[in-house]
Enzyme design. Structure first.
Site, PDB file in Angstrom:
ATOM      1  N   HIS A 194     -87.536  81.728  26.481  1.00 24.44           N
ATOM      2  CA  HIS A 194     -88.142  80.401  26.778  1.00 24.44           C
ATOM      3  C   HIS A 194     -89.692  80.646  27.265  1.00 24.44           C
ATOM      4  O   HIS A 194     -89.701  81.102  28.214  1.00 24.44           O
ATOM      5  CB  HIS A 194     -87.218  79.497  27.974  1.00 24.44           C
ATOM      6  CG  HIS A 194     -88.024  77.922  27.827  1.00 24.44           C
ATOM      7  ND1 HIS A 194     -87.542  77.146  27.102  1.00 24.44           N
ATOM      8  CD2 HIS A 194     -88.821  77.702  28.745  1.00 24.44           C
ATOM      9  CE1 HIS A 194     -88.295  75.908  27.699  1.00 24.44           C
ATOM     10  NE2 HIS A 194     -89.139  76.279  28.762  1.00 24.44           N
ATOM     11  N   CYS A 195     -90.829  80.077  26.514  1.00 19.79           N
ATOM     12  CA  CYS A 195     -91.983  80.457  26.985  1.00 19.79           C
ATOM     13  C   CYS A 195     -92.395  79.252  27.691  1.00 19.79           C
ATOM     14  O   CYS A 195     -92.698  78.146  27.161  1.00 19.79           O
ATOM     15  CB  CYS A 195     -92.918  80.693  25.550  1.00 19.79           C
ATOM     16  SG  CYS A 195     -94.598  81.018  25.770  1.00 19.79           S
ATOM     17  N   PRO A 196     -92.921  79.097  28.855  1.00 11.35           N
ATOM     18  CA  PRO A 196     -93.498  78.131  29.733  1.00 11.35           C
ATOM     19  C   PRO A 196     -94.964  77.791  29.051  1.00 11.35           C
ATOM     20  O   PRO A 196     -95.368  76.610  29.360  1.00 11.35           O
ATOM     21  CB  PRO A 196     -93.713  78.753  30.959  1.00 11.35           C
ATOM     22  CG  PRO A 196     -93.778  80.185  31.049  1.00 11.35           C
ATOM     23  CD  PRO A 196     -92.853  80.493  29.720  1.00 11.35           C
TER      24      PRO A 196
END
Length: 439
Positions: A194-196
């Protein structure tokens, strides 16, 4: 008058589960994205899906766009004058075009379904998962499990056994390389991380765009870094300054040099890391857990094949139809196209869940809840006549002006027949004989 008294008598009470099915037929029709159980945010009527941290996109866009605007505003004029006019204009146009390209890739990465696996409406039956129910029940009692299903099972990938885990949130055995994202609250196919920075999970359907976004950003940083030094060099030659005086003469160039230098290490290192993952056919999730340090990677089929799988294979279509119309309260309101949520001609509203739902990952079929509750309703309909036969009824010999045997159904039976498409010949009927009722 006796007929009016009979017809006005309230219908018998139904169970809560049956009444929920009946009431759902008159419920509010909504779209899937409005009833979605994940943490995603939808825009444009469900056409665009973001993660719950979509606001981080504003920060990411600012980190990319502001340096380019400063470069074009403060360094462009000197570069255009020093180079030939057409070449100078091209030097300024390239970062603008590259920035637009990066923004499109950012949108394709963050604004689409990354590969979400639709949730099951209820846990799969042990019989459907390829094992006898007695074995699963024995395992459940020994392990203290409430689902009656083992936490893992083995599947073959390219001849190698791979363990897949059962997801208690989505109520399914995850496909290989699938993982449940705790931030988005979804199981994502070929989950990478999950890429912020993009506010979205990176999975099977957007990994290609994510890598292109990171690599293009690296190129943009190196480009701005290089031409800021060119601008400093021109100032040093024009005014016979040393480096420090030239940086004071053009402080924006100095700030951009420092900024792009730091950013290039970050996005450049990320690009190299993901290039390694692509060539070895790994995900970030797998690599961080050292999953293939001591055993063979079943997905690694060679560098050329691995690269082709990421960049030249067809992107699978989404398993979810977020704009499909469902009835609020229907058990299929949280799932994708694999559960047939769309309205079909001749189908009954509110009962769109098929009697046998398809397991999106293992292909097994199981009996739906609707079938069981439908039988329960039918049994309660049969009980209506029994309740009426036990109650004292006023004697009468003629209803509606007809003599002899007369068949009638109360309004509640008519309503149930209309809702579930039952033939009236199959319903219990009340026959009036000699002024009484007989079923």
């Amino acid at each position: 008058m006796h007929g009016k008294m009979y017809s006005a008598r309230p219908p018998p009470q139904l169970s809560d589960s049956n009444r929920r099915i009946i009431d759902s037929n008159g419920g509010t029709t909504k779209r899937v994205y409005q009833l979605w159980k994940g943490s995603n945010r939808f825009f444009l009527g469900g056409r665009i899906i973001f993660g719950p941290d979509a606001r981080s996109l504003i920060f990411t866009v600012s980190l990319i766009a502001i340096p380019v605007i400063l470069f074009c505003s403060f360094d462009s004029q000197r570069l255009i004058n020093e180079f030939q006019h057409s070449l100078g204009s091209l030097i300024i146009a390239i970062p603008v075009i590259l920035t637009i390209h990066i923004m499109v890739l950012l949108f394709l990465t963050s604004g689409r379904d990354p590969g979400i696996i639709p949730r099951n409406p209820h846990p799969p039956e042990p019989e459907d998962e390829g094992g006898p129910s007695s074995l699963s029940n024995d395992w459940s009692r020994n392990q203290g499990s409430t689902s009656g299903l083992p936490p893992t099972k083995d599947v073959l990938v390219n001849g190698i056994a791979v363990k897949v885990k059962y997801c208690h949130t989505c109520m399914l055995y995850r496909p290989p390389r699938c993982s449940h994202c705790s931030i988005c609250n979804n199981c994502v196919e070929r989950f990478d991380h999950h890429c912020p920075w993009v506010g979205q999970c990176i999975g099977k359907r957007n990994y290609r765009f994510f890598f292109m976004f990171v690599s293009s950003t690296t190129i943009l940083c190196l480009y701005v870094f290089a031409f800021c030094w060119v601008n400093i060099r021109f100032i040093m030659e024009m005014y016979h300054y040393n480096v420090w005086k030239a940086l004071l003469k053009s402080p924006v160039s100095g700030v951009l040099i420092l900024y792009t230098f730091i950013t290039s290490w970050f996005v450049g290192g990320l690009t190299v890391f993901h290039l390694y993952l692509i060539c070895t056919n790994q995900t970030t999730y797998e690599n961080f857990r050292y999953r293939y340090d001591r055993k063979m990677n079943p997905y690694n089929l060679g560098v050329l094949h691995n690269i082709g799988e990421v960049f030249f294979s067809m992107i699978p279509s989404s398993k979810n139809n977020f704009r499909a119309k469902v009835t609020e309260g229907s058990s299929c309101s949280n799932f994708g196209t694999s559960l047939s949520m769309g309205h079909h001609h001749g189908s009954t509203p509110g009962l769109e869940m098929p009697k046998r739902s398809f397991d999106v990952e293992m292909g097994g079929k199981r009996q739906g809840v609707v079938d069981e509750e439908f039988d329960d309703i039918h049994g309660q309909i049969d009980g209506i006549g029994s309740l009426e036969r036990c109650e004292p009824q006023p004697r009468h010999t003629n209803w509606g002006g007809h003599k002899g045997n007369n068949w009638e159904m109360s309004p509640d039976v008519h309503a149930l027949a209309a809702e579930f498409g039952m033939n009236q010949d199959d319903l219990p009927k009340r026959q009036k004989i000699n002024g009484g009722l007989e079923v």
